[in-house]
Design an enzyme around this catalytic site. Structure first.
Site, mmCIF file in Angstrom:
data_model
loop_
_atom_site.group_PDB
_atom_site.id
_atom_site.type_symbol
_atom_site.label_atom_id
_atom_site.label_comp_id
_atom_site.label_asym_id
_atom_site.label_seq_id
_atom_site.Cartn_x
_atom_site.Cartn_y
_atom_site.Cartn_z
ATOM 1 N NE ARG A 114 -15.258 2.847 -55.494
ATOM 2 C CZ ARG A 114 -16.591 2.517 -56.281
ATOM 3 N NH1 ARG A 114 -16.711 1.878 -57.433
ATOM 4 N NH2 ARG A 114 -17.764 3.146 -55.693
ATOM 5 C CG HIS A 141 -20.084 2.954 -51.081
ATOM 6 N ND1 HIS A 141 -19.326 4.218 -51.267
ATOM 7 C CD2 HIS A 141 -20.443 2.485 -52.177
ATOM 8 C CE1 HIS A 141 -19.531 4.604 -52.667
ATOM 9 N NE2 HIS A 141 -20.401 3.432 -53.316
ATOM 10 C CD GLN A 144 -24.733 3.983 -53.247
ATOM 11 O OE1 GLN A 144 -23.773 4.345 -54.370
ATOM 12 N NE2 GLN A 144 -26.004 4.183 -53.652
ATOM 13 C CG ASP A 236 -24.391 -3.937 -52.976
ATOM 14 O OD1 ASP A 236 -24.185 -3.997 -54.105
ATOM 15 O OD2 ASP A 236 -23.422 -4.004 -52.212
ATOM 16 C CB CYS A 276 -25.357 0.869 -54.318
ATOM 17 S SG CYS A 276 -24.786 -0.844 -54.253
ATOM 18 N NE ARG A 304 -22.410 8.031 -54.293
ATOM 19 C CZ ARG A 304 -21.574 6.948 -55.026
ATOM 20 N NH1 ARG A 304 -21.926 5.961 -55.461
ATOM 21 N NH2 ARG A 304 -20.198 7.022 -54.970
HETATM 22 N N1 NVA Z 1 -20.821 -3.979 -52.353
HETATM 23 C C1 NVA Z 1 -20.278 -3.361 -53.660
HETATM 24 C C2 NVA Z 1 -20.842 -1.953 -53.880
HETATM 25 C C3 NVA Z 1 -20.398 -1.624 -55.260
HETATM 26 C C4 NVA Z 1 -20.797 0.002 -55.413
HETATM 27 C C5 NVA Z 1 -18.941 -3.591 -53.838
HETATM 28 O O1 NVA Z 1 -17.908 -3.259 -52.952
HETATM 29 O O2 NVA Z 1 -18.482 -3.978 -54.727
HETATM 30 N N1 CP Z 2 -22.758 2.732 -56.653
HETATM 31 C C1 CP Z 2 -21.264 2.835 -57.061
HETATM 32 O O1 CP Z 2 -20.418 3.401 -56.135
HETATM 33 O O2 CP Z 2 -21.175 2.776 -58.273
HETATM 34 P P1 CP Z 2 -19.733 2.618 -58.908
HETATM 35 O O3 CP Z 2 -19.160 1.448 -58.408
HETATM 36 O O4 CP Z 2 -20.055 2.553 -60.328
HETATM 37 O O5 CP Z 2 -18.958 3.973 -58.678
#
Ligand code: NVA
Ligand code: CP
Length: 316
Positions: A114, A141, A144, A236, A276, A304
């Site tokens: 990540r 992502h 997701q 989101d 998400c 997931r």
């Molecule tokens: N768009 C959000 C998704 C979190 C799972 C982010 O990147 O923070």
């Molecule tokens: N939706 C998602 O990726 O959640 P987290 O940021 O908690 O991993």
């Protein structure tokens, strides 16, 4: 367990973008995920698909769902996961990303990352020799989106006869959803402010996939237009991780895009709601909507686990 369902056709593959997957591979992931979801944990542990294998998990950003589902998934498949905080390895500072990739490849059978910059997952894949899974970057992502479309199948059966409306920021999650909608032939409309539309190159790619499937991907700036006849509404956060300092500037622009009862009432009668998570309740989605009977956000969170287990079992 009927391990025949797992073949080697995807072994060694990376998942950096939905574009890395063919329609057949997406269908295979869903087939394996459905199979794993139907099995008890003791059944899976008795015939482990990833016995002795280790996944390295690199996190440059916080996580609940991703961390827990990947680690739990590895345990249930008979393998092991190591959580690596970016503070410990100081990606690109203490050691270059290529050197980290080369080292990890000598010890583990898969890397999940990540990251802030999408280029980091690309470098991990290019310089390492084990499969790399993008667990969220600034661009995509993909895990997701796979879990979300698996959830859509559970609730709506046929992906090709439904309309998905995404309302809010044209961000990483939106990009993976658009690409996947195009790949599987789901009609999708994105309703977002003009200045926060999705990346034009990803939009063009999604439209190319959609045209091959006879479906369409549209972008509009009116949230009510976006949800007309929608079978599913997705939203989101308005400011993603790393964009927190833009929050005060973004909030008034995104306010008309809040998913509340009034907006939901403009969609199909049997609409379902996706997010998400984590959600900023009272901002992009109201309590009454996220806690409603037609909200499937916890199904997405659960899926997931099943979908990522399928991905790992197929590629690692
Ligand atoms: N768009 C959000 C998704 C979190 C799972 C982010 O990147 O923070
Ligand atoms: N939706 C998602 O990726 O959640 P987290 O940021 O908690 O991993």
């Amino acid at each position: 367990m009927n391990n025949n369902i797992i073949d080697d056709s995807m072994r060694g593959k990376c998942l950096l973008s939905i574009s890395d997957l063919s329609l057949q591979e997406i269908e295979k992931i869903f087939e394996v995920a459905k199979h794993l979801k139907s099995m008890s944990i003791p059944e899976q542990v008795d015939n482990p698909l990833l016995a002795g294998k280790t996944l390295a998990m690199i996190f440059e950003k916080p996580s609940l769902r991703t961390r827990v589902t990947f680690e739990t998934g590895m345990t249930q498949l008979g393998g092991h996961a190591i959580n690596i905080q970016s503070n410990d390895i100081q990606l690109g500072k203490r050691e270059s990303v290529p050197d980290i990739a080369r080292n990890l490849s000598r010890w583990v059978q898969g890397v999940m990352a990540r990251v802030f910059s999408h280029n980091t997952v690309v470098e991990l894949a290019n310089y390492g020799s084990v499969p790399v899974i993008n667990a969220l970057s600034d661009v995509e992502h993909p895990c997701q989106a796979l879990a979300d479309f698996f959830t859509l199948i559970e609730h709506k059966q046929n992906l090709r006869s439904i309309k998905l409306a995404y309302v809010g920021d044209g961000n990483n999650v939106c990009h993976s959803l658009m690409l996947l909608a195009g790949k599987v032939g789901t009609n999708m409309t994105i309703g977002c402010p003009k200045e926060y539309e999705p990346d034009p190159v990803i939009l063009e790619t999604s439209r190319k996939y959609a045209s091959e499937m006879g479906s369409s991907i549209n972008v509009v700036n009116d949230p009510y237009e976006a949800v007309i006849e929608a079978d599913a509404i997705y939203t989101d956060v308005w400011a993603s991780m790393g964009q927190e300092d833009e929050k005060s500037e973004r909030t008034p622009i995104f306010q008309p895009y809040q998913v509340n009862n009034k907006l939901v009432n403009a969609a199909s009668d049997d609409v379902i709601i996706l997010h998400c998570l984590p959600a900023k309740r009272g901002e992009e989605i109201t309590d009454e909507v996220i806690d409603s009977p037609y909200s499937v956000v916890l199904d997405e969170a659960e899926n997931r686990l099943h979908v990522q287990k399928a991905v790992m079992a197929l590629i690692m």
